[in-house]
Design a protein around this motif. Structure first.
Motif, PDB file in Angstrom:
ATOM      1  N   ASP A   5       0.967  -0.956   0.177  1.00 21.36           N
ATOM      2  CA  ASP A   5      -0.035   0.617  -0.148  1.00 21.36           C
ATOM      3  C   ASP A   5       0.580   1.538  -0.111  1.00 21.36           C
ATOM      4  O   ASP A   5       0.036   2.122   0.076  1.00 21.36           O
ATOM      5  N   GLY A   6       2.150   1.216  -0.325  1.00 15.99           N
ATOM      6  CA  GLY A   6       3.070   2.697   0.325  1.00 15.99           C
ATOM      7  C   GLY A   6       2.907   2.955   1.390  1.00 15.99           C
ATOM      8  O   GLY A   6       2.130   2.608   2.358  1.00 15.99           O
TER       9      GLY A   6
ATOM     10  N   ARG B  41       1.915   6.248   3.490  1.00 12.30           N
ATOM     11  CA  ARG B  41       0.971   6.195   3.944  1.00 12.30           C
ATOM     12  C   ARG B  41      -0.135   6.132   3.723  1.00 12.30           C
ATOM     13  O   ARG B  41      -1.154   5.641   4.994  1.00 12.30           O
ATOM     14  N   ALA B  42       0.200   5.172   2.892  1.00  7.25           N
ATOM     15  CA  ALA B  42      -1.640   4.631   2.878  1.00  7.25           C
ATOM     16  C   ALA B  42      -1.868   2.701   3.246  1.00  7.25           C
ATOM     17  O   ALA B  42      -2.986   2.661   4.192  1.00  7.25           O
TER      18      ALA B  42
ATOM     19  N   SER C   4       9.664   1.293  -2.529  1.00  9.16           N
ATOM     20  CA  SER C   4       9.393   2.295  -2.751  1.00  9.16           C
ATOM     21  C   SER C   4       9.272   3.230  -1.673  1.00  9.16           C
ATOM     22  O   SER C   4       9.211   4.813  -2.237  1.00  9.16           O
TER      23      SER C   4
ATOM     24  N   ARG D  11      12.513   5.616  -3.244  1.00 14.37           N
ATOM     25  CA  ARG D  11      11.385   5.809  -4.284  1.00 14.37           C
ATOM     26  C   ARG D  11      11.140   7.583  -4.051  1.00 14.37           C
ATOM     27  O   ARG D  11      11.274   8.368  -4.686  1.00 14.37           O
TER      28      ARG D  11
END
Lengths: 235, 235
Positions: free
Chosen positions: A31-32, A34-35, A113, A116
């Motif tokens: 989800d990355g 933050r999410a 991620s 990046r």
DNA sequence: CGCATGATTCAACATTCGTTGAATTGGATC
DNA sequence: GATCCAATTCAACGAATGTTGAATCATGCG
């Protein structure tokens, strides 16, 4: 933070903080940063969200813990290859860098991620820590390039810092984008996309930095040889 | 969606949907696609959050509208350079690609952040649209590489699809990461970081793909010449 | 057993998010 | 001036988020 060391006993701790980190790694990857929600991480780990706050101070602290267990092994291996006394050719050493990088990051999209996306944001919060973790890695690779110039293997006007940046960054892009882009743009299957992508990239990169671009590369060891111990948590 | 065309009248519309898109672009650039809130966009645009739903169907629709006004101009310019009849050398044409890419994307971190982050997720939601937008761009650049091989400027064994990927992707990385990483790692000021980064990169890349890597590059036009009309909204 | 203590869960908090329906404004037209 | 309708605002909904304090469970030690 984990509490006092337990003197003896069979298994009074049911949920090892490392198991939570495993779950966090997977959810962050999906989800990355933050999410990814703490509830999703807790669900993945099979515990209550509140338990995470017993072992870690916050979501951010959990993430830095993730960094802390992932980067040092990479740096350690890189520093071995960067040893000035290493007798191998510069091409082989750089390929070894690619292999190390590859082994450690291939199965960990969460860290990728982060690198990046989160560095771009600037100097807030995590970025300082990231710099602390990443700088030694960059410098290790760079020293190989510097030695390559001294040895006469690389062109003398090579910008070694940017050269390091190009090598490491494009590797991440290949790991992240090629598996989803190449199968769509051409017919390649996922695994083969990364494999050929890295080889083509290394060949192009080497011609870009070598003093003699047309000299053929030495035979390169397989990428997939001796994979690193990354827990592949796909239940 | 904008309503019926207004027959006449001085200025009955106070908030142009384009102004909302401008605000959205800025907030997306600052916070990323997911973290950007409609309230922040509305505040930036100086209107109520609900007004956004009068002009756009949803947050996602607003984003696709952003794509729709950003990509076609890029593609249009690229297709001119990719014209098979173009008499310029392959090196100059590729540098022109870099300049076009640079002019359009330099001031728009939102689109870059999207390309960087959202494609990776896979085939859900926006990605299909992105592919529709991006594929023609990739193919235009690739055709330049193909023509370069036919003309004998590039090495015959070049993987043109991956070559396109490397060129375009590393450009984005240079735009995104160098301005924050290079000033910290060395003393370079922000603007100069991107400028030298792109030149060093193009030089390395060209040696990687050229049939004659050691032949000197022709003089390259300035990157910053005739900047594109991107509204720089920094109030 | 009883109890202390670490490990875990429960329930709730304040906030923020995307979204919506009703109400209000203001200029153009009759 | 009355009316109409696009443009805009207001207030609120339900859901999700990070986080916390109190309560509960389970185990080791006396």
């Amino acid at each position: 933070m984990p509490h006092a060391p337990r003197p003896r006993g069979p298994k009074p701790i049911r949920m090892d903080p490392d198991r939570i980190l495993d779950a966090a790694q997977e959810v962050f990857a999906r989800d990355g940063l933050r999410a990814a929600s703490l509830r999703a991480i807790a669900k993945q780990a099979g515990c209550d969200p509140a338990l995470i706050y017993y072992h870690f101070d916050s979501k951010e602290a959990m993430f830095t813990a993730l960094l802390a267990r992932r980067f040092p092994p990479i740096l350690q291996e890189l520093e071995v290859v960067a040893e000035p006394g290493d007798p191998r050719s510069t091409a082989l050493r750089l390929w070894e860098v690619v292999r190390i990088y590859h082994r450690h990051l291939k199965a960990d999209p969460a860290i990728r991620s982060l690198i990046r996306g989160e560095i771009v944001r600037g100097a807030e919060g995590l970025s300082g820590l990231i710099e602390v973790r990443i700088r030694p890695i960059v410098m290790a690779i760079r020293s190989i390039l510097d030695q390559g110039i001294s040895r006469g293997d690389l062109r003398a006007d090579l910008h070694t810092l940017l050269g390091t940046f190009f090598l490491a960054r494009m590797h991440l892009e290949i790991l992240d984008l090629l598996p989803t882009v190449l199968p769509r743009l051409m017919g390649l299957p996922h695994d083969q996309a990364v494999e050929t992508g890295l080889h083509v990239w290394f060949d192009l990169y080497w011609r870009g930095i070598a003093r003699d671009p047309l000299a053929p590369l030495p035979p390169l060891p397989e990428l997939a040889a001796d994979p690193i111990a990354i827990k592949e948590t796909h239940p």
